[in-house]
Design an enzyme around this catalytic site. Sequence first.
Site, PDB file in Angstrom:
ATOM      1  CD  GLU A  10     -30.078   9.458 -14.122  1.00 44.90           C
ATOM      2  OE1 GLU A  10     -28.899   8.375 -14.255  1.00 44.90           O
ATOM      3  OE2 GLU A  10     -30.570   9.680 -13.295  1.00 44.90           O
ATOM      4  CG  HIS A  22      -7.278   8.239   0.673  1.00 43.64           C
ATOM      5  ND1 HIS A  22      -7.547   6.800   0.210  1.00 43.64           N
ATOM      6  CD2 HIS A  22      -7.374   8.391  -0.194  1.00 43.64           C
ATOM      7  CE1 HIS A  22      -7.488   6.543  -0.316  1.00 43.64           C
ATOM      8  NE2 HIS A  22      -7.645   7.058  -0.909  1.00 43.64           N
ATOM      9  CG  HIS A  36     -23.041  22.244   2.730  1.00 44.32           C
ATOM     10  ND1 HIS A  36     -23.589  23.206   2.476  1.00 44.32           N
ATOM     11  CD2 HIS A  36     -23.708  21.387   1.298  1.00 44.32           C
ATOM     12  CE1 HIS A  36     -23.308  23.897   0.661  1.00 44.32           C
ATOM     13  NE2 HIS A  36     -23.325  22.259   0.731  1.00 44.32           N
ATOM     14  CG  HIS A  53      -4.038  -1.484   4.400  1.00 42.88           C
ATOM     15  ND1 HIS A  53      -3.469  -0.242   3.567  1.00 42.88           N
ATOM     16  CD2 HIS A  53      -4.515  -1.680   3.578  1.00 42.88           C
ATOM     17  CE1 HIS A  53      -3.828  -0.543   2.144  1.00 42.88           C
ATOM     18  NE2 HIS A  53      -5.117  -1.453   2.323  1.00 42.88           N
ATOM     19  CB  SER A  96      -6.395   4.792  -6.474  1.00 41.59           C
ATOM     20  OG  SER A  96      -6.392   5.814  -5.204  1.00 41.59           O
ATOM     21  CD  GLN A 143      -7.611  12.685  -4.365  1.00 42.11           C
ATOM     22  OE1 GLN A 143      -6.836  13.500  -5.471  1.00 42.11           O
ATOM     23  NE2 GLN A 143      -8.204  11.764  -5.233  1.00 42.11           N
ATOM     24  CG  HIS A 147      -4.024   3.536   4.142  1.00 39.03           C
ATOM     25  ND1 HIS A 147      -2.860   2.570   4.280  1.00 39.03           N
ATOM     26  CD2 HIS A 147      -4.379   4.732   4.669  1.00 39.03           C
ATOM     27  CE1 HIS A 147      -2.914   3.952   5.114  1.00 39.03           C
ATOM     28  NE2 HIS A 147      -3.546   4.252   5.555  1.00 39.03           N
ATOM     29  CB  CYS A 168       0.697   1.627   4.579  1.00 37.90           C
ATOM     30  SG  CYS A 168      -0.214   0.134   5.134  1.00 37.90           S
ATOM     31  CB  CYS A 188      -0.926  -0.071   0.948  1.00 39.65           C
ATOM     32  SG  CYS A 188      -2.102   1.861   1.719  1.00 39.65           S
ATOM     33  CG  HIS A 205     -20.557  22.582  -1.714  1.00 31.56           C
ATOM     34  ND1 HIS A 205     -21.157  21.975  -2.058  1.00 31.56           N
ATOM     35  CD2 HIS A 205     -19.117  21.896  -2.163  1.00 31.56           C
ATOM     36  CE1 HIS A 205     -20.703  20.984  -3.339  1.00 31.56           C
ATOM     37  NE2 HIS A 205     -19.410  21.256  -3.350  1.00 31.56           N
ATOM     38  CG  ASN A 211     -12.847   9.920  -5.160  1.00 35.73           C
ATOM     39  OD1 ASN A 211     -13.976  10.207  -5.218  1.00 35.73           O
ATOM     40  ND2 ASN A 211     -12.038  10.299  -5.528  1.00 35.73           N
TER      41      ASN A 211
HETATM   42  P1  H2U Z   1      -7.973   8.190  -4.774  1.00 37.77           P
HETATM   43  O1  H2U Z   1      -8.193   6.990  -3.965  1.00 37.77           O
HETATM   44  O2  H2U Z   1      -8.985   9.226  -4.263  1.00 37.77           O
HETATM   45  O3  H2U Z   1      -7.410   8.604  -5.898  1.00 37.77           O
HETATM   46  O4  H2U Z   1      -6.868   9.240  -3.903  1.00 37.77           O
HETATM   47  C1  H2U Z   1      -5.690   9.161  -4.367  1.00 37.77           C
HETATM   48  C2  H2U Z   1      -4.724   9.904  -4.383  1.00 37.77           C
HETATM   49  O5  H2U Z   1      -3.331   9.707  -3.867  1.00 37.77           O
HETATM   50  C3  H2U Z   1      -4.164   9.882  -5.858  1.00 37.77           C
HETATM   51  O6  H2U Z   1      -5.430  11.361  -6.257  1.00 37.77           O
HETATM   52  C4  H2U Z   1      -2.424   9.477  -5.318  1.00 37.77           C
HETATM   53  C5  H2U Z   1      -3.302   9.744  -6.591  1.00 37.77           C
HETATM   54  O7  H2U Z   1      -2.815  10.794  -7.488  1.00 37.77           O
HETATM   55  N1  H2U Z   1      -1.321   9.446  -5.351  1.00 37.77           N
HETATM   56  C6  H2U Z   1      -0.209  10.021  -4.841  1.00 37.77           C
HETATM   57  O8  H2U Z   1      -0.169  10.263  -4.475  1.00 37.77           O
HETATM   58  N2  H2U Z   1       1.227   9.052  -4.957  1.00 37.77           N
HETATM   59  C7  H2U Z   1       0.815   7.359  -4.544  1.00 37.77           C
HETATM   60  O9  H2U Z   1       2.430   6.876  -4.802  1.00 37.77           O
HETATM   61  C8  H2U Z   1      -0.261   6.534  -5.405  1.00 37.77           C
HETATM   62  C9  H2U Z   1      -1.301   7.750  -5.572  1.00 37.77           C
HETATM   63 ZN    ZN Z   2      -2.424   0.758   3.923  1.00 37.68          ZN
END
Ligand code: H2U
Ligand code: ZN
Length: 340
Positions: free
Chosen positions: A319, A168, A298, A115, A163, A170, A166, A55, A52, A283, A155
């Site tokens: 839609e 997290h 909110h 994780h 992605s 943004q 773990h 991590c 990961c 927001h 997300n």
């Molecule tokens: P998401 O799971 O919402 O995609 O957010 C993970 C973000 O982590 C994603 O925007 C970044 C991706 O660009 N990322 C890094 O900055 N470094 C990494 O090594 C992998 C992913």
């Molecule tokens: Zn992790």
Amino acid sequence: METPNWKQQPHRRYNPLTREWVLVSPQRTERPWQGQVERRPEAAQPPYEPSCYLCPGNARAGGARNPAYTSTFVFENDFAALRAGTPPLTWNQDGLLVAEGEPGLCRVVCFSPRHDLTLARMSVEDIRRVVDVWIGQYRELGALPFIDYVQIFENRGEMMGCSNPHPHCQVWANRALPNEPAKEQQAQAAHLAERHSCLLCDYLKLEEQAGERLVCANQWFAAVVPFWAVWPFETLLISRRHATALDQLDDAAKTGLADILKRLTTRYDNLFEVSFPYSMGFHQRPTDGEPHPEWHLHAHYYPPLLRSATVRKFMVGYEMLAMPQRDITPEEAAARLRGE
Ligand code: H2U
Ligand code: ZN
């Protein structure tokens, strides 16, 4: 005013925050609920995953290595969509070919070194640390002269393009007010000018009276399925006291936010007995230095699941070409989220 029985007839509902309409077709769900829910067993995550990139102690793409962090951890996104040094050039040809350079910053916030956790499974105390990080990021990024808006979003789940399991989120911060907050700003400013009161304060009063769309609440925050919801189990988390942004919450309200986040995400997870996927985000007041009394803090939750852990809502066809549409009424969605 007595509410008409919207359970039978197709109708459209107005979203006063975006000034857009949604088509509601409840007769399509009149058929009795089968009670049958497909369950997809989730692979249990280990507390530490060597592969990961979030991590503690692990390598990220591009060579950076995470520190052995023990609480929260913030880093610059290695694949940032926005860059600080971007010159704000403008291009305008006959008002039809229009573009602007957009400076900004993108960061990733890890909620926990673990994780295998999610907000629903973290303690309120640990979520409170995440709330403090959000406030710190909002303040720090918002104070930069080329940043007028800070978007915090999460997300969750593969379905929503997340992605990595773990826990997290943004933070994207940029110069120009993005489309969704821009619509909401216009609507909130107009409401304040016309009625001398706050749009979401007024709306929340109506929801508290009605009760039927409330999902959960504490002294500081309330979560409702908004009257104008588009996604099946969409919710709107509203500060019960007027605050324009996260930086106006006092100590108790910050913990109140942590508490409601845990409760709301737990209700989502209970619905189909899975770690519920969603995109959510706050927001709040733009960071252009203006006081923005019209803004009311909110968060929106947009989850894609519809009838089960595998049946999801797609924004396709009508839609994409016409307008959003839903079958389950917001009242029914709220009752199901409450566990009724
Ligand atoms: P998401 O799971 O919402 O995609 O957010 C993970 C973000 O982590 C994603 O925007 C970044 C991706 O660009 N990322 C890094 O900055 N470094 C990494 O090594 C992998 C992913
Ligand atoms: Zn992790």
